[in-house]
Design a protein around this motif. Sequence first.
Motif, PDB file in Angstrom:
ATOM      1  N   GLY A 184      12.480 -55.744 -11.306  1.00  0.00           N
ATOM      2  CA  GLY A 184      11.772 -54.449 -10.227  1.00  0.00           C
ATOM      3  C   GLY A 184      12.437 -54.755  -8.704  1.00  0.00           C
ATOM      4  N   ALA A 185      12.499 -53.929  -7.970  1.00  0.00           N
ATOM      5  CA  ALA A 185      13.001 -54.210  -6.528  1.00  0.00           C
ATOM      6  C   ALA A 185      12.362 -55.355  -5.731  1.00  0.00           C
ATOM      7  CB  ALA A 185      13.011 -52.898  -5.644  1.00  0.00           C
ATOM      8  N   LYS A 186      11.117 -55.286  -5.977  1.00  0.00           N
ATOM      9  CA  LYS A 186       9.832 -56.193  -5.495  1.00  0.00           C
ATOM     10  C   LYS A 186      10.305 -57.554  -5.635  1.00  0.00           C
ATOM     11  CE  LYS A 186       5.442 -55.634  -4.470  1.00  0.00           C
ATOM     12  NZ  LYS A 186       3.981 -55.499  -4.873  1.00  0.00           N
ATOM     13  N   ILE A 205      13.649 -58.358  -3.745  1.00  0.00           N
ATOM     14  CA  ILE A 205      13.238 -58.645  -2.352  1.00  0.00           C
ATOM     15  C   ILE A 205      12.873 -60.350  -1.949  1.00  0.00           C
ATOM     16  CG2 ILE A 205      11.979 -58.183  -0.307  1.00  0.00           C
ATOM     17  CD1 ILE A 205      12.157 -55.137  -1.745  1.00  0.00           C
ATOM     18  N   TRP A 234       6.692 -51.053   4.445  1.00  0.00           N
ATOM     19  CA  TRP A 234       5.967 -51.484   3.413  1.00  0.00           C
ATOM     20  C   TRP A 234       5.529 -53.060   2.811  1.00  0.00           C
ATOM     21  CZ3 TRP A 234       8.940 -53.876  -1.222  1.00  0.00           C
ATOM     22  CH2 TRP A 234       7.923 -53.837  -2.503  1.00  0.00           C
ATOM     23  N   PHE A 265       7.273 -56.296   2.319  1.00  0.00           N
ATOM     24  CA  PHE A 265       8.456 -56.940   3.049  1.00  0.00           C
ATOM     25  C   PHE A 265       7.988 -58.131   3.910  1.00  0.00           C
ATOM     26  CE2 PHE A 265      10.427 -52.704   3.068  1.00  0.00           C
ATOM     27  CZ  PHE A 265      11.304 -52.696   2.168  1.00  0.00           C
ATOM     28  N   ASN A 270      15.097 -49.763   5.126  1.00  0.00           N
ATOM     29  CA  ASN A 270      14.440 -49.185   3.924  1.00  0.00           C
ATOM     30  C   ASN A 270      14.438 -47.607   4.119  1.00  0.00           C
ATOM     31  OD1 ASN A 270      11.114 -48.295   2.787  1.00  0.00           O
ATOM     32  ND2 ASN A 270      13.102 -48.170   1.690  1.00  0.00           N
ATOM     33  N   ASN A 287       9.447 -45.983   2.994  1.00  0.00           N
ATOM     34  CA  ASN A 287       7.762 -46.133   2.569  1.00  0.00           C
ATOM     35  C   ASN A 287       7.278 -46.868   3.929  1.00  0.00           C
ATOM     36  OD1 ASN A 287       5.266 -46.508   1.607  1.00  0.00           O
ATOM     37  ND2 ASN A 287       5.698 -47.680  -0.031  1.00  0.00           N
ATOM     38  N   ASP A 334      17.047 -51.398   1.281  1.00  0.00           N
ATOM     39  CA  ASP A 334      16.181 -50.940   0.082  1.00  0.00           C
ATOM     40  C   ASP A 334      16.227 -49.529   0.122  1.00  0.00           C
ATOM     41  OD1 ASP A 334      14.001 -50.187  -1.322  1.00  0.00           O
ATOM     42  OD2 ASP A 334      12.610 -51.872  -0.818  1.00  0.00           O
ATOM     43  N   VAL A 348      15.303 -47.823  -2.697  1.00  0.00           N
ATOM     44  CA  VAL A 348      14.749 -47.411  -3.929  1.00  0.00           C
ATOM     45  C   VAL A 348      14.268 -45.627  -3.956  1.00  0.00           C
ATOM     46  CG1 VAL A 348      13.702 -49.519  -4.712  1.00  0.00           C
ATOM     47  CG2 VAL A 348      12.223 -48.158  -3.322  1.00  0.00           C
ATOM     48  N   TYR A 349      14.210 -45.235  -2.819  1.00  0.00           N
ATOM     49  CA  TYR A 349      13.941 -43.838  -2.617  1.00  0.00           C
ATOM     50  C   TYR A 349      15.086 -42.848  -2.601  1.00  0.00           C
ATOM     51  CZ  TYR A 349       9.117 -45.437  -2.461  1.00  0.00           C
ATOM     52  OH  TYR A 349       7.967 -46.232  -2.753  1.00  0.00           O
ATOM     53  N   ALA A 369      16.331 -49.614  -7.660  1.00  0.00           N
ATOM     54  CA  ALA A 369      15.515 -49.866  -9.093  1.00  0.00           C
ATOM     55  C   ALA A 369      15.573 -48.496  -9.794  1.00  0.00           C
ATOM     56  CB  ALA A 369      14.193 -50.341  -8.639  1.00  0.00           C
ATOM     57  N   SER A 405      12.602 -47.733 -10.685  1.00  0.00           N
ATOM     58  CA  SER A 405      11.227 -47.243 -10.735  1.00  0.00           C
ATOM     59  C   SER A 405      11.036 -45.747 -10.368  1.00  0.00           C
ATOM     60  CB  SER A 405      10.457 -48.560  -9.787  1.00  0.00           C
ATOM     61  OG  SER A 405      10.786 -49.792 -10.169  1.00  0.00           O
ATOM     62  N   LYS A 406      11.410 -45.622  -9.285  1.00  0.00           N
ATOM     63  CA  LYS A 406      10.898 -44.424  -8.610  1.00  0.00           C
ATOM     64  C   LYS A 406      11.719 -43.417  -9.125  1.00  0.00           C
ATOM     65  CE  LYS A 406       8.556 -46.985  -5.975  1.00  0.00           C
ATOM     66  NZ  LYS A 406       7.152 -47.280  -5.700  1.00  0.00           N
ATOM     67  N   ARG A 439       9.694 -52.594 -15.246  1.00  0.00           N
ATOM     68  CA  ARG A 439      10.173 -53.700 -14.093  1.00  0.00           C
ATOM     69  C   ARG A 439      11.680 -53.685 -14.187  1.00  0.00           C
ATOM     70  NH1 ARG A 439       8.135 -52.474 -11.203  1.00  0.00           N
ATOM     71  NH2 ARG A 439       8.238 -54.436  -9.755  1.00  0.00           N
TER      72      ARG A 439
HETATM   73  C1  PLP Z   1      10.252 -49.543  -0.372  1.00  0.00           C
HETATM   74  C2  PLP Z   1       9.856 -49.940  -1.400  1.00  0.00           C
HETATM   75  N1  PLP Z   1      10.659 -50.897  -2.127  1.00  0.00           N
HETATM   76  C3  PLP Z   1      10.487 -51.653  -3.366  1.00  0.00           C
HETATM   77  C4  PLP Z   1       9.133 -51.125  -4.051  1.00  0.00           C
HETATM   78  C5  PLP Z   1       8.926 -51.501  -5.299  1.00  0.00           C
HETATM   79  O1  PLP Z   1       9.859 -51.247  -6.365  1.00  0.00           O
HETATM   80  P1  PLP Z   1       9.692 -51.915  -7.705  1.00  0.00           P
HETATM   81  O2  PLP Z   1       8.604 -51.367  -8.567  1.00  0.00           O
HETATM   82  O3  PLP Z   1      10.898 -51.626  -8.267  1.00  0.00           O
HETATM   83  O4  PLP Z   1       9.660 -53.441  -7.579  1.00  0.00           O
HETATM   84  C6  PLP Z   1       8.539 -50.169  -3.444  1.00  0.00           C
HETATM   85  C7  PLP Z   1       7.284 -49.540  -4.258  1.00  0.00           C
HETATM   86  O5  PLP Z   1       6.270 -49.315  -3.576  1.00  0.00           O
HETATM   87  C8  PLP Z   1       8.825 -49.592  -2.179  1.00  0.00           C
HETATM   88  O6  PLP Z   1       8.080 -48.534  -1.612  1.00  0.00           O
END
Ligand code: PLP
Length: 415
Positions: free
Chosen positions: A105-107, A110, A131, A134, A177, A181, A210, A212-213, A241, A243-244, A252
């Motif tokens: 996952g991106a989280k 990071i 977010w 961070f 980002n 978010n 970042d 992810v969106y 990621a 994910s979204k 993940r």
């Molecule tokens: C800006 C941002 N980066 C990363 C993530 C997390 O992504 P992942 O679920 O791939 O870890 C989120 C999830 O809310 C997010 O809003």
Amino acid sequence: MILPVSEFRPSARVARVRISPNAAANARAKALRDAGRDIINLTIGEPDFDTPQHIKAAAAEALARGDTKYPPTEGTPALRQAVAAKTSTATGLVYSPTQILIGNGAKQLIANAFSATVEPGDEVAIPAPYWPSFPDAALYTGARPVFVATAEARGFRLDAAGLDAALGPRTRWLVLNAPANPTGADYPADDLEAIARVLRRHPQVLVLLDEVYEQIRYDVPPPHLLAIAPDLRDRVLVVNAASKTYAMTGWRLGYAAGPEPLIRAMTVVQSQFTAGVSTVAQAAGLAALTGPQDFVAETRAAYAERRRLVTEGIAATPGLTLAAPAGAFFAFPGCAALIGTQRPDGGIIASDADFTEYLLEEAGVAAMPGAAFGLSPYFRISFATDAATVTEALRRIAAAVADLRPAPALAVAGA
Ligand SMILES: Cc1ncc(COP(=O)(O)O)c(C=O)c1O
């Protein structure tokens, strides 16, 4: 010997960090719902769609062929190649698989990037609102988050002068980002050019982009920062990621593209903490990136319709303001005019946290206070939920706001 709970002492590293406020708010909304309350949960940034069938099929095939052993730490060659190709297309630069790391996952990527690079006392510049992970990831690694204020009037986009003032000799990273978010802020080309000019004045600063969106944008997508400023490529880590974009939050699967020495350092971290990502998730991720993309366009259209409902609903609610999100599936309305008002039960709304508590209790709508994202008085609603639910949530919010009254003068003075 089992240590009594009262004697448990977490490390200073862990003590600096909170459990994710989003996860906590989501858990509270779920608990109320389980207890029989009619709750609309707008706290969570998770697509309400199912993972597309062809992606699930690729995972099933991986299982069937026995692709179930330890994965390579840095990611499977095929997936790294797919991410390299994607990043090359987006940036107009040439990325090779050695510049790619697949993560949980991106989280995790990071936290990994900060772990691999910061020393205690280093600074991580983070535009606010942010977010929450961070700053917490930075804190965990011993860095000091430095917040760069953004304003609703500028669509919550960084301005060059504010950014320049926030960067200094100890700044190790700037986090960018976009779309963002919790605000949905996105950067047009001239903003990116201005940011690049500032970054050139601060050559010690790495940039964590970042994205992810990335696929959830409502206007013509802006160019990539690296297409505008290719000279920054040795300082930029692109994090993304599945994910979204592909409704794969539970799989993940994240990926990062960046300069090889950084990717190598992050691979060392990954090798000792999480190892490689599940082989099954990587097979699914490969299908996501290289297979049909209709799902991405379809879901973008659905989010666009919900965004319209949200922006119109907030605009029609006196007391609330909104900088319309350019991307992602969040709105971050302002509620300054409601601070100091009185609830029907006599309670005073003294903060955005009071306001979201009121929405939860009175309207059965769970939203996140702006304080969780570093800016008050605002609140965040996620519209990653079906249009009918979004419409009903907006109706309830408007009704709850209409029930607020100017507080008696004494109460305001004391609030
Ligand atoms: C800006 C941002 N980066 C990363 C993530 C997390 O992504 P992942 O679920 O791939 O870890 C989120 C999830 O809310 C997010 O809003």
